[in-house]
Write an enzyme that holds these catalytic residues in place. Sequence first.
Site, PDB file in Angstrom:
ATOM      1  N   GLY A  98       0.800  -1.223   0.000  1.00 50.25           N
ATOM      2  CA  GLY A  98       0.000   0.000   0.000  1.00 50.25           C
ATOM      3  C   GLY A  98       0.831   1.270   0.000  1.00 50.25           C
ATOM      4  N   ASP A 114       5.284   5.638   8.562  1.00 44.41           N
ATOM      5  CA  ASP A 114       4.953   4.331   9.124  1.00 44.41           C
ATOM      6  C   ASP A 114       5.695   3.899  10.385  1.00 44.41           C
ATOM      7  OD1 ASP A 114       2.917   2.642   8.841  1.00 44.41           O
ATOM      8  OD2 ASP A 114       3.739   1.463   7.210  1.00 44.41           O
ATOM      9  N   LYS A 142     -10.486   0.485  -2.653  1.00 47.03           N
ATOM     10  CA  LYS A 142     -10.650   1.718  -3.427  1.00 47.03           C
ATOM     11  C   LYS A 142     -10.281   1.501  -4.897  1.00 47.03           C
ATOM     12  CE  LYS A 142      -9.992   4.938   0.378  1.00 47.03           C
ATOM     13  NZ  LYS A 142      -9.301   6.119   0.873  1.00 47.03           N
ATOM     14  N   ASP A 159       1.647  36.835  38.488  1.00 45.70           N
ATOM     15  CA  ASP A 159       0.829  35.664  38.853  1.00 45.70           C
ATOM     16  C   ASP A 159       1.731  34.721  39.656  1.00 45.70           C
ATOM     17  OD1 ASP A 159      -1.047  33.454  38.657  1.00 45.70           O
ATOM     18  OD2 ASP A 159       0.265  32.681  37.075  1.00 45.70           O
TER      19      ASP A 159
HETATM   20  C1  GDG Z   1      -0.447  -0.803   4.290  1.00 42.11           C
HETATM   21  C2  GDG Z   1      -1.574  -0.937   5.312  1.00 42.11           C
HETATM   22  C3  GDG Z   1      -2.857   0.778   4.045  1.00 42.11           C
HETATM   23  C4  GDG Z   1      -1.344  -6.121  -4.254  1.00 42.11           C
HETATM   24  N1  GDG Z   1      -1.123  -7.218  -4.970  1.00 42.11           N
HETATM   25  C5  GDG Z   1      -0.594  -6.817  -6.132  1.00 42.11           C
HETATM   26  C6  GDG Z   1      -0.496  -5.453  -6.132  1.00 42.11           C
HETATM   27  N2  GDG Z   1      -0.958  -5.030  -4.943  1.00 42.11           N
HETATM   28  C7  GDG Z   1      -1.056  -3.628  -4.515  1.00 42.11           C
HETATM   29  C8  GDG Z   1      -2.489  -3.168  -4.488  1.00 42.11           C
HETATM   30  C9  GDG Z   1      -2.467  -2.122  -3.412  1.00 42.11           C
HETATM   31  C10 GDG Z   1      -1.360  -2.569  -2.500  1.00 42.11           C
HETATM   32  O1  GDG Z   1      -0.594  -3.535  -3.176  1.00 42.11           O
HETATM   33  C11 GDG Z   1      -1.882  -3.183  -1.207  1.00 42.11           C
HETATM   34  O2  GDG Z   1      -2.275  -2.131  -0.385  1.00 42.11           O
HETATM   35  P1  GDG Z   1      -3.215  -2.285   0.897  1.00 42.11           P
HETATM   36  O3  GDG Z   1      -3.607  -0.953   1.311  1.00 42.11           O
HETATM   37  O4  GDG Z   1      -4.375  -3.117   0.492  1.00 42.11           O
HETATM   38  O5  GDG Z   1      -2.393  -3.087   2.003  1.00 42.11           O
HETATM   39  P2  GDG Z   1      -0.886  -3.069   2.691  1.00 42.11           P
HETATM   40  O6  GDG Z   1       0.152  -3.471   1.736  1.00 42.11           O
HETATM   41  O7  GDG Z   1      -1.017  -3.911   3.900  1.00 42.11           O
HETATM   42  O8  GDG Z   1      -0.620  -1.548   3.085  1.00 42.11           O
HETATM   43  C12 GDG Z   1      -2.906  -0.615   4.662  1.00 42.11           C
HETATM   44  C13 GDG Z   1      -1.631   0.967   3.183  1.00 42.11           C
HETATM   45  O9  GDG Z   1      -0.444   0.605   3.861  1.00 42.11           O
HETATM   46  C14 GDG Z   1      -1.501   2.399   2.712  1.00 42.11           C
HETATM   47  O10 GDG Z   1      -1.403   3.260   3.782  1.00 42.11           O
HETATM   48  O11 GDG Z   1      -4.008   0.934   3.230  1.00 42.11           O
HETATM   49  O12 GDG Z   1      -3.933  -0.676   5.605  1.00 42.11           O
HETATM   50  O13 GDG Z   1      -1.610  -2.244   5.874  1.00 42.11           O
HETATM   51  O14 GDG Z   1      -2.163  -0.880  -3.943  1.00 42.11           O
HETATM   52  O15 GDG Z   1      -2.825  -2.691  -5.749  1.00 42.11           O
HETATM   53  N3  GDG Z   1      -0.027  -4.757  -7.181  1.00 42.11           N
HETATM   54  C15 GDG Z   1       0.371  -5.456  -8.283  1.00 42.11           C
HETATM   55  N4  GDG Z   1       0.333  -6.799  -8.291  1.00 42.11           N
HETATM   56  C16 GDG Z   1      -0.136  -7.510  -7.267  1.00 42.11           C
HETATM   57  O16 GDG Z   1      -0.161  -8.751  -7.327  1.00 42.11           O
HETATM   58  N5  GDG Z   1       0.818  -4.790  -9.330  1.00 42.11           N
END
Ligand code: GDG
Length: 739
Positions: free
Chosen positions: A36, A148, A386, A505
Amino acid sequence: MYLNHVKKKVIIVSNRLPVSVAKIKESIKIRQSAGGLTTGVGALFKSMENSVWIGWPGISSEKAGSSKAEIVAELAKLRYRPVFLKKNAVENFYYGFCNRTIWPLFHYFTRYTEYNRKQYESFCKVNELFAETVFEIADKDDIIWVHDYHLMLLPALIKKRWANATVGFFLHIPFPAYEIFRLLPQRREILEGILGADLIGFHTYDYANYFLDAVRRITGLENRLGQLLVKNRVAKVDSYPMGIDYELFNGTAKKSAIKNEIEKIRKRTEGLKIILSIDRLDYTKGIPERLQCYELFLEKYPEFREKVVLIMIVVPSRVQLKYYQLMKNDIEKYVGRINGKYGTLRWNPIHYLYRSIPFNLLVALYNIADVALVTPLRDGMNLVAKEYIASKTNNTGVLICSETAGASKETGESLIVNPNNINEVADAIKKALILDEEDKKEPIGIIKKRLKRFNIYRWGDEFLNDLNEVKRYQSYMRAKRITDIAKAKLIKEYSLSEKALLLLDYDGTLVQLKEKPYLATPDKELIILLKSLTNQEDNTVVIVSGRDKNTLENWFGKLNVCLIAEHGAFVKEKGEWEKDPRIDDSWKQEVLPVLERYADRTAGSFIEEKEFSLAWHYRLSDSKLGSLRARELKSALYSLVGNLGLSTISGNKVVEIKYSFVNKGSAALRFIENKNWDFILAVGDDATDEDLFDALPEQAYSIKIGYDATKAVYSLESYREFRQLLEELSKAKPHKIGA
Ligand code: GDG
């Protein structure tokens, strides 16, 4: 495009760089990493032309060996600056304190949380190493944006060396409720580390509040609408729900290359509704639990067998950790079991991939999937939810999202579920599958608009704008700090004065605030100082206090000072105490029972009864409960005090009730108007002293102790600094003969 206002260089600092470096047979391979932070901040970073990203390149220092210089040079082309970590640090810092302590604890997985001193020490060292890199490549006026949980000590480390640096901090994971956070042995150090930042951001309002709650309970620092006064520097805490690069996902989904991908998927899933699940391998994402829900769905609603397929993509992550390996095995066994139990020769209920997939395929899957099953047990935000919506070109599809993911706050129009309630999730899957096509369009349309507006650029823009604002506010506060020149002028004017009036004061100004009022007795040094000042020619020293007259009499009765007690209810000017003739205490019998009710309900609080005022102190109570009760008390007294001509005033952890017309300002006026003074100085530290500052003539000097909004012309950091000034004043004029 946003971010145009950011003229300064932005230094992004996160544990991992958005790329991973590997060394294969002496040659360097750089590839994009998934996650993310990488996706979100990565897009933003590209749009900030003069920024630099500091982070670990995912290769140990030992492995990088002689190739370090080459790696640095290759990464420099991408504006990345690597911090090399030794194997030992990777083990103890990254796989240790970060991922065995903070990650599980902050996601409420207390059963997986390990507490290990050695790993925390490594965490400290690595944070210091990052600080060194920041000092190496940043300029003092750059914007340093720390990301982070791996670098929670870094903001304070930067401030320790560069007190005026601009530092922002954003936490990408949840900040837990106090009862969870308090379990952490290093809870105070972690808070103090984060509080080094000028702006502290979280994904949701809840996380920001949990943080402020922990700060209040652990460090005692109160906040005012998210603003904290940290060592006399204002810091702000707020929520900034992270957006996505909307146009990238939506635009890619419309491209012809995607259409080909979609065709390929369609061929393989003909006649089937697609349920999509995409996560990094992590226990917080609730992958086995999701399989359980899917199994229940197939069991409960057999009519959907051979009509649906769950495409489950699990991206490898933190594979060195035991739990992750066990979980991977469990997931694979579970997938096998479901496929074995319900599958037929023509149909597999689950299509499982354990790998990262190319971006185009990802967008194609988002675009085509009938349902996205985003059911983490706990997630700071979750960008997948999203991205799924943004990739919908025809607005058909249904998002099922956990209420325990930050994203649920902005996707409320979708199906929101409790991920632990497997029945609810199984039913939601069915509901999503049978929903009328037209009924799907409205929620997607609404959420899409929101995502388009509050995209990743807007997110960055708002955060950096607010950081700018905080810095502006800080410099306004600092501008009030008395300069050496102004101080010298004040001392000079005092030394030349023939009729000087000092209105001082007591608590917080002449002495430090103490937990209980009776502990703040004047020390010897103060008495000597006051004697010395009152022994100077043509001086009048007035102690202007909210304290009762007996206490002031006991402490200062023998000195040649004038006293104002109970904010002006009593004045001792010429050796005798005088009561303000307009006041009486008949009102107390009506107000006291109300205060007693609050004192009984709020452990640690107590009532101080003065002759003409009542004070309810809550410094020793649980701080959150205390502030809440203080607000309740004020509203409970609202009409009562109004009818009796009284007012409630909030001091430092105290609510006081007194006659409205009695205040430090009106009491001081009788002194101010008394003589033709050629020097007046008024000094105070809290809200009640603002009345005093208000009553001063234009040419008077006024000093506020502490950096908070004030009507005083100048400010000083603490009572200690003020004592130094008094010391200088006490030497600036001759003393009376014989004194
Ligand atoms: C941390 C927090 C918070 C996933 N598989 C593939 C791929 N992805 C990309 C997705 C998405 C990202 O990875 C995953 O983001 P998330 O937000 O779902 O989760 P975390 O990695 O745990 O992120 C989380 C984030 O930080 C941001 O602040 O939302 O809560 O845990 O963008 O698209 N991308 C590609 N191939 C994949 O197989 N290209």
